[in-house]
Structure formats: structure tokens, C-alpha cells
Write an enzyme that holds these catalytic residues in place. Structure first.
Site, PDB file in Angstrom:
ATOM      1  N   LYS A  13      -6.849  13.791  -7.513  1.00  0.00           N
ATOM      2  CA  LYS A  13      -5.878  14.595  -6.771  1.00  0.00           C
ATOM      3  C   LYS A  13      -5.765  16.010  -7.359  1.00  0.00           C
ATOM      4  O   LYS A  13      -5.773  16.986  -6.638  1.00  0.00           O
ATOM      5  CB  LYS A  13      -4.500  13.933  -6.769  1.00  0.00           C
ATOM      6  CG  LYS A  13      -4.502  12.442  -6.435  1.00  0.00           C
ATOM      7  CD  LYS A  13      -4.495  12.159  -4.946  1.00  0.00           C
ATOM      8  CE  LYS A  13      -4.808  10.723  -4.587  1.00  0.00           C
ATOM      9  NZ  LYS A  13      -4.004   9.689  -5.214  1.00  0.00           N
ATOM     10  N   ASP A  68       3.490   7.177 -13.181  1.00  0.00           N
ATOM     11  CA  ASP A  68       2.264   7.401 -12.421  1.00  0.00           C
ATOM     12  C   ASP A  68       2.319   8.862 -11.974  1.00  0.00           C
ATOM     13  O   ASP A  68       3.150   9.232 -11.156  1.00  0.00           O
ATOM     14  CB  ASP A  68       2.236   6.449 -11.208  1.00  0.00           C
ATOM     15  CG  ASP A  68       1.040   6.695 -10.292  1.00  0.00           C
ATOM     16  OD1 ASP A  68       0.282   7.659 -10.519  1.00  0.00           O
ATOM     17  OD2 ASP A  68       0.878   5.916  -9.320  1.00  0.00           O
ATOM     18  N   TRP A 117       2.664   3.313  -3.445  1.00  0.00           N
ATOM     19  CA  TRP A 117       2.015   3.193  -4.755  1.00  0.00           C
ATOM     20  C   TRP A 117       2.956   2.533  -5.759  1.00  0.00           C
ATOM     21  O   TRP A 117       2.548   1.702  -6.570  1.00  0.00           O
ATOM     22  CB  TRP A 117       1.531   4.552  -5.260  1.00  0.00           C
ATOM     23  CG  TRP A 117       0.489   5.162  -4.381  1.00  0.00           C
ATOM     24  CD1 TRP A 117       0.578   6.351  -3.701  1.00  0.00           C
ATOM     25  CD2 TRP A 117      -0.805   4.634  -4.068  1.00  0.00           C
ATOM     26  NE1 TRP A 117      -0.579   6.580  -2.992  1.00  0.00           N
ATOM     27  CE2 TRP A 117      -1.434   5.552  -3.191  1.00  0.00           C
ATOM     28  CE3 TRP A 117      -1.493   3.464  -4.428  1.00  0.00           C
ATOM     29  CZ2 TRP A 117      -2.724   5.337  -2.676  1.00  0.00           C
ATOM     30  CZ3 TRP A 117      -2.775   3.256  -3.909  1.00  0.00           C
ATOM     31  CH2 TRP A 117      -3.369   4.178  -3.051  1.00  0.00           C
TER      32      TRP A 117
END
Ligand code: PLP
Length: 356
Positions: free
Chosen positions: A190, A166, A99
Site C-alpha cells: 500500500k 495493523d 481487516w
């Protein structure tokens, strides 16, 4: 049989949250109408938006001078929105996983984007610590929890330049000092809600400094000024997020979430370390994630991997297959995972060991 959802995302949500959201989809607050069919500009939905933003700020202790917005596009769109809005000349990135690397790739479209450190050569089994953040960077970007590799930064770091994070997979799992960050973003699926909404916490003063023309929908200013209502927001995921925020508050807030996370992690890592058939994949133990717990079969038991997976699935463990780039198993233990779920997985590991 009771099933435990260890999936990495979309992922487990509290039962109360799922039920309340499902109910609102049928009859929203006794209106005789579905949440799905009413105007986002109705006073009833406006109240949802207002409460979600207020509770979001309250639970994280977000100081004055910051805004919270809810947008679409996922964390992946933020990879591009962040540099579009913040990168004038140069940005710095810490490469701790796929990511992070994807975020870095987008930044390169907007200027100089430097990778200050990377653990890619060791398949991201630790978080680099020895690096220097360039003082002339417009911002420094980190990924606080690396969902795929199971590494996590457990503390807020100090950065000489605006810090961007993030936090897709660890937001609301521990108290954070928001004042150390310029911007925090994440996909909701999530630890916060169903898929479809992205949260962004923005320090207002960092915007408007690039001199670049920014398309309206990509400009954070638009969403701040219009209270996340410039266009139609993802109403059901925002409602679902509000239910989760209420659940977090009722369960001790982010400090309560951290306590639960530590209990789960201690139990599962304890068994991974004790059980001769398994080993953890993260080499730096202090970087072990509380959210995504990755482990593989020990070398001498490698050929039993598929068998264990099947055994665990037969006992109700859902979604524990590891990401293809790590292999083995990944037990995602987000906020809603009860300790009994982890205990059930540990029991599987013990039983499997006894049988071999
Ligand atoms: C899942 C994930 C993403 C991607 O999120 P999308 O909402 O699917 O774009 C980005 N970063 C991290 C850390 C993630 O866990």
C-alpha cells in the site's frame, strides 16, 4: 494521456522507485547480474537488507529495544502470527472493518478474543471511541487505517495493555510514537513497496510469554535472531522498499509525507463536500482517512454513478471504483500520489457537475 493510479493496493509507487527497482532486476549495482539471481546471503544483498532496516528505524524514530523484520505471508499471516506469539489467555480487538474482523477471527483460535467495540452495524462509517480496554488482556489490537471504508485513526492512542496495530495502509504517512506500541505490522503493497514483503516492528520484551510451542517460521524470535534471513526473504520487494524509504527521506521524511497527505485530503474532501453531486461516506469527519478517500453519488444523482466512473477513467483516473461493500468511489491517495493527481480528479468532478 497521463494516468493517475488511485488503486487501493497494490498501488502507486514513486516513478524513481519503480525505475531503480527495474534497473536492479537487469543489472544490480553494476555487478552484471540481476538482483533476482544473486544469493540473498551475498554481501551485496546483505547491504540492502541492512540499509532497509536502518532507514526504516531512522524514519519512524524507532527506539532501542525494538526490532524490524521483513517476512512473507502478507498482513493476513500476521493476523495469525500475532496471537500465536502474544496471546496467552485473552486479547482485545477493536472492530473497525473487514481487516480488523479477519484479525479477530484468527485470534479466537488461540484463546479468548473479545471485541471491545464495533462500528459494523453502521457499515464501519466511523471509528468507535467509547470503549474500555480490558486491563487483563495480553494485548489490544487496532487497525489504524481502514482501507476499505476510508476511516483512519490520526493519533496514537493510549492503551493500558500492549498495543498492536495493523498499519498496512498508513505506515510512513505520518510521524508515529512507536514507544506507544508493542507491535506494528503491515503488508508493503500500500505505502511501501510492491507486493510480497510484510514488515513487523516488534518490542523485543513482549515475546516469549505465552508458554506455547511456536513453529519456527511463525515465531518472531526466529526472524529477529536471523536478521530476516532465516530463509530466503523476498529480495526484490525488500530492494523496492529500500528505494521507497530513500524517497521518503529525500522528500521530508514522515513529516513531509503527512504534510502532502493533508494537502491532498483537504483538496479532495473539500470538493466532495462542495460538489452537489457527491457525498462522503464517513459520517464522523474527524475519522476521514487521508489515505483512502471514499465517496458516492448524492442520492438524487445515484443513477449517474457508472457514467461518472467512465468519465473519470476517460480522463486518466485509474482504480477509483469503490470497494463492493461501500460502493461508489475510493480514491486511494498514498504517499506517492502527487497533489496534481488529486487536482485532476477534482477537475473531473467539477466538469461532471457543470455538464449536469
Ligand atoms: C490490504 C490490507 C490487509 C491485507 O494485506 P495482505 O498483505 O494482502 O494480507 C490487511 N490489513 C489492511 C489494513 C489492509 O489494507
Amino acid at each position: 494521456m497521463k494516468k493517475y493510479n488511485f488503486g487501493a493496493g497494490p498501488s502507486i509507487l514513486p516513478q524513481e522507485v519503480i525505475k531503480a527497482t527495474a534497473e536492479a532486476c537487469v543489472d544490480f549495482g553494476g555487478m552484471g547480474l540481476s538482483l533476482m539471481e544473486i544469493s540473498h546471503r551475498s554481501k551485496e544483498f546483505q547491504a540492502v537488507m541492512d540499509e532497509a532496516q536502518a532507514l526504516f528505524k531512522e524514519l519512524l524514530g524507532i527506539p532501542e529495544g525494538y526490532s524490524v523484520v521483513f517476512v512473507g505471508g502478507g498482513a493476513s499471516l500476521e493476523f495469525c502470527m500475532v496471537p500465536y506469539n502474544l496471546l496467552a489467555k485473552k486479547a482485545a480487538y477493536l472492530n473497525t472493518g473487514v481487516w480488523a474482523k479477519k484479525a479477530l477471527k484468527e485470534a479466537k483460535l488461540f484463546g479468548e478474543a473479545v471485541e471491545v467495540a464495533s462500528s459494523a452495524a453502521d457499515n464501519y462509517t466511523y471509528i468507535p471511541k467509547d470503549y474500555t480496554i480490558p486491563a487483563d488482556a495480553d494485548y489490544f489490537h487496532i487497525t489504524t487505517n481502514n482501507t476499505i471504508y476510508g476511516t483512519e485513526l490520526h493519533e496514537d492512542i493510549d492503551s493500558p495493555v500492549p498495543l498492536v496495530a495493523d498499519m498496512s495502509s498508513d505506515i510512513f504517512s505520518r510521524p508515529i510514537d512507536v514507544s506507544k506500541y508493542a507491535l506494528i505490522y503491515g503488508g508493503a503493497q500500500k505505502n511501501l513497496s510492491m507486493a510480497g514483503v510484510t514488515f513487523v516492528i516488534i518490542k523485543d520484551e513482549i515475546l516469549g510469554k505465552t508458554g506455547r510451542d511456536i513453529p519456527t517460521m511463525i515465531d518472531y524470535r526466529t526472524h529477529i535472531d536471523k536478521g530476516s534471513m532465516f530463509n530466503t526473504p523476498p529480495v526484490v520487494p525488500i530492494y523496492c522498499a529500500l528505494q521507497t524509504l530513500k524517497w521518503i527521506k529525500a522528500n521530508g521524511g514522515v513529516a513531509g509525507m503527512e504534510k502532502r497527505a493533508k494537502e491532498r485530503a483537504e483538496l479532495l474532501y473539500g470538493e466532495i463536500d462542495r460538489n452537489k453531486m457527491f457525498r462522503g461516506t464517513v459520517t464522523a469527519k474527524e475519522d476521514r482517512s487521508y489515505m483512502n478517500i471514499c465517496f458516492v453519488m448524492a442520492d438524487e444523482y445515484k443513477d449517474l454513478e457508472a457514467e461518472f466512473l467512465q468519465f473519470a477513467q476517460s480522463k486518466g483516473m485509474w482504480g477509483i471504483k469503490g470497494h463492493r461493500s461501500v460502493g461508489g468511489f475510493r480514491a486511494s491517495c498514498y504517499n506517492a500520489m502527487p497533489l496534481e493527481g488529486v487536482q485532476a480528479l477534482v477537475d473531473c468532478m467539477k466538469e461532471f457537475e457543470a455538464a449536469h
